[in-house]
Design a protein around this motif. Structure first.
Motif, mmCIF file in Angstrom:
data_model
loop_
_atom_site.group_PDB
_atom_site.id
_atom_site.type_symbol
_atom_site.label_atom_id
_atom_site.label_comp_id
_atom_site.label_asym_id
_atom_site.label_seq_id
_atom_site.Cartn_x
_atom_site.Cartn_y
_atom_site.Cartn_z
ATOM 1 N N ARG A 1 0.735 -1.202 0.036
ATOM 2 C CA ARG A 1 0.005 0.119 0.124
ATOM 3 C C ARG A 1 0.920 1.407 -0.107
ATOM 4 N NH1 ARG A 1 -3.485 -1.400 3.516
ATOM 5 N NH2 ARG A 1 -2.628 -0.617 5.414
ATOM 6 N N ILE A 2 1.776 1.224 0.708
ATOM 7 C CA ILE A 2 2.669 2.463 1.099
ATOM 8 C C ILE A 2 3.540 2.692 -0.485
ATOM 9 C CG2 ILE A 2 4.936 3.382 2.146
ATOM 10 C CD1 ILE A 2 2.386 3.618 3.848
ATOM 11 N N LYS A 3 4.117 1.609 -0.977
ATOM 12 C CA LYS A 3 4.817 1.770 -2.385
ATOM 13 C C LYS A 3 3.635 2.023 -3.422
ATOM 14 C CE LYS A 3 7.632 -0.680 -5.734
ATOM 15 N NZ LYS A 3 7.972 0.630 -6.290
ATOM 16 N N SER A 4 2.643 1.684 -3.508
ATOM 17 C CA SER A 4 1.434 1.899 -4.453
ATOM 18 C C SER A 4 1.132 3.385 -4.313
ATOM 19 C CB SER A 4 0.211 0.997 -4.290
ATOM 20 O OG SER A 4 -0.516 1.495 -4.852
ATOM 21 N N GLU A 5 1.193 4.058 -3.160
ATOM 22 C CA GLU A 5 0.746 5.428 -2.912
ATOM 23 C C GLU A 5 1.709 6.266 -3.180
ATOM 24 O OE1 GLU A 5 -2.244 6.695 -2.138
ATOM 25 O OE2 GLU A 5 -3.237 4.717 -2.331
ATOM 26 N N SER A 6 2.967 6.107 -2.891
ATOM 27 C CA SER A 6 4.119 6.695 -3.356
ATOM 28 C C SER A 6 4.452 6.805 -4.660
ATOM 29 C CB SER A 6 5.255 6.007 -2.655
ATOM 30 O OG SER A 6 6.462 6.707 -2.897
ATOM 31 N N THR A 7 4.079 5.577 -5.381
ATOM 32 C CA THR A 7 4.178 5.725 -6.925
ATOM 33 C C THR A 7 3.128 6.767 -7.523
ATOM 34 O OG1 THR A 7 5.027 3.426 -6.596
ATOM 35 C CG2 THR A 7 4.489 4.120 -8.934
ATOM 36 N N ALA A 8 1.806 6.454 -7.032
ATOM 37 C CA ALA A 8 1.014 7.213 -7.678
ATOM 38 C C ALA A 8 0.976 8.693 -7.389
ATOM 39 C CB ALA A 8 -0.584 7.051 -6.982
ATOM 40 N N ASN A 9 1.659 9.099 -6.247
ATOM 41 C CA ASN A 9 1.774 10.464 -5.974
ATOM 42 C C ASN A 9 3.091 10.955 -6.684
ATOM 43 O OD1 ASN A 9 -0.104 10.846 -3.927
ATOM 44 N ND2 ASN A 9 1.253 10.305 -2.167
ATOM 45 N N GLN A 10 3.992 10.121 -6.966
ATOM 46 C CA GLN A 10 5.032 10.630 -7.988
ATOM 47 C C GLN A 10 4.743 10.996 -9.243
ATOM 48 O OE1 GLN A 10 7.872 7.339 -7.306
ATOM 49 N NE2 GLN A 10 8.871 8.363 -5.386
ATOM 50 N N PHE A 11 3.758 10.038 -9.716
ATOM 51 C CA PHE A 11 3.171 10.527 -11.146
ATOM 52 C C PHE A 11 2.409 11.465 -11.088
ATOM 53 C CE2 PHE A 11 -0.319 10.210 -14.275
ATOM 54 C CZ PHE A 11 0.254 9.893 -15.240
ATOM 55 N N MET A 12 1.622 11.785 -9.967
ATOM 56 C CA MET A 12 0.993 13.193 -10.040
ATOM 57 C C MET A 12 1.850 14.392 -9.976
ATOM 58 S SD MET A 12 -1.433 14.713 -6.625
ATOM 59 C CE MET A 12 0.144 14.542 -5.631
ATOM 60 N N ILE A 13 2.788 14.150 -9.172
ATOM 61 C CA ILE A 13 3.775 15.074 -8.857
ATOM 62 C C ILE A 13 4.650 15.350 -10.264
ATOM 63 C CG2 ILE A 13 5.947 16.064 -7.921
ATOM 64 C CD1 ILE A 13 4.935 14.765 -5.340
ATOM 65 N N ARG A 14 4.849 14.542 -11.082
ATOM 66 C CA ARG A 14 5.603 14.600 -12.351
ATOM 67 C C ARG A 14 4.824 15.214 -13.364
ATOM 68 N NH1 ARG A 14 5.680 9.316 -13.711
ATOM 69 N NH2 ARG A 14 7.128 8.975 -11.938
ATOM 70 N N GLU A 15 3.584 14.911 -13.250
ATOM 71 C CA GLU A 15 2.694 15.612 -14.372
ATOM 72 C C GLU A 15 2.393 16.920 -13.864
ATOM 73 O OE1 GLU A 15 1.445 14.234 -17.341
ATOM 74 O OE2 GLU A 15 2.849 12.689 -16.631
ATOM 75 N N LEU A 16 2.207 17.392 -12.671
ATOM 76 C CA LEU A 16 1.920 18.632 -12.184
ATOM 77 C C LEU A 16 3.206 19.675 -12.528
ATOM 78 C CD1 LEU A 16 0.069 18.338 -8.964
ATOM 79 C CD2 LEU A 16 -0.971 19.136 -10.867
ATOM 80 N N ILE A 17 4.536 19.072 -12.263
ATOM 81 C CA ILE A 17 5.599 19.817 -12.553
ATOM 82 C C ILE A 17 5.781 20.030 -14.123
ATOM 83 C CG2 ILE A 17 8.201 19.780 -12.416
ATOM 84 C CD1 ILE A 17 6.595 20.597 -9.732
ATOM 85 N N LYS A 18 5.566 19.204 -14.789
ATOM 86 C CA LYS A 18 5.652 19.073 -16.339
ATOM 87 C C LYS A 18 4.630 20.304 -16.880
ATOM 88 C CE LYS A 18 5.323 14.977 -18.190
ATOM 89 N NZ LYS A 18 4.813 13.727 -18.892
ATOM 90 N N GLU A 19 3.798 20.088 -16.332
ATOM 91 C CA GLU A 19 2.454 21.317 -16.780
ATOM 92 C C GLU A 19 3.235 22.714 -16.208
ATOM 93 O OE1 GLU A 19 -2.113 22.606 -16.410
ATOM 94 O OE2 GLU A 19 -1.350 20.980 -14.848
ATOM 95 N N TYR A 20 3.803 22.829 -15.043
ATOM 96 C CA TYR A 20 4.119 23.998 -14.469
ATOM 97 C C TYR A 20 5.361 24.582 -15.496
ATOM 98 C CZ TYR A 20 6.517 27.246 -11.120
ATOM 99 O OH TYR A 20 7.332 28.249 -10.562
ATOM 100 N N VAL A 21 6.376 23.654 -15.721
ATOM 101 C CA VAL A 21 7.321 23.977 -16.569
ATOM 102 C C VAL A 21 6.938 24.444 -18.012
ATOM 103 C CG1 VAL A 21 9.590 23.087 -17.873
ATOM 104 C CG2 VAL A 21 9.071 22.693 -15.298
#
Length: 144
Positions: free
Chosen positions: A77-97
């Protein structure tokens, strides 16, 4: 709905559905040619929806082999949530840049707070991927 989110939903054949659920969101697999459902809590503020959608897409992409153990295995569960959060952050930062903001000059703590992300270090790490590597006399790129 943001064009980027729509493209990601289409890419992964997900149908966005708003329902008054208890959590923020989840994925419901379907059978046949019906797109899987990405359910989002209809009571969420509009500002939260993109993060929930991106987080759930992150689960959809990365959780195939672990979904059965998610509720019963804390480490999964912890790994799954971390991976999902990393994907979310990656996409938000990509949009920001992509909007033209300078990743090297932004205060990552302020950006994380503005995005509503509690893990500042993940934001800092993702931003650092956009830093321009300076050329030094020791690198091949510097030599003519």
């Amino acid at each position: 709905m943001d064009k980027r989110l729509r493209l990601l939903l289409d890419k992964y054949h997900l149908q966005l559905v708003y329902l008054p659920i208890e959590g923020k969101g989840y994925i419901v697999p379907t059978k046949g040619n019906i797109p899987d459902q990405l359910i989002v809590n209809s009571n969420l503020p509009d500002s939260e929806v993109p993060k929930v959608v991106l987080h759930e897409i992150g689960h959809y992409i990365h959780d195939d082999a672990t979904v059965n153990n998610y509720l019963h295995d804390y480490c999964v569960r912890i790994k799954s949530e971390s991976t999902a959060n990393q994907f979310m952050i990656r996409e938000l930062i990509k949009e920001y840049v992509d909007y033209g903001f300078d990743a090297e000059r932004v205060n990552y703590i302020n950006l994380a707070q503005n995005l509503g992300i509690k893990n500042y270090q993940d934001v800092e790490i993702e931003l650092s991927k956009y830093f321009i590597k300076e050329k030094s006399p020791d690198t091949e790129d510097f030599k003519s």
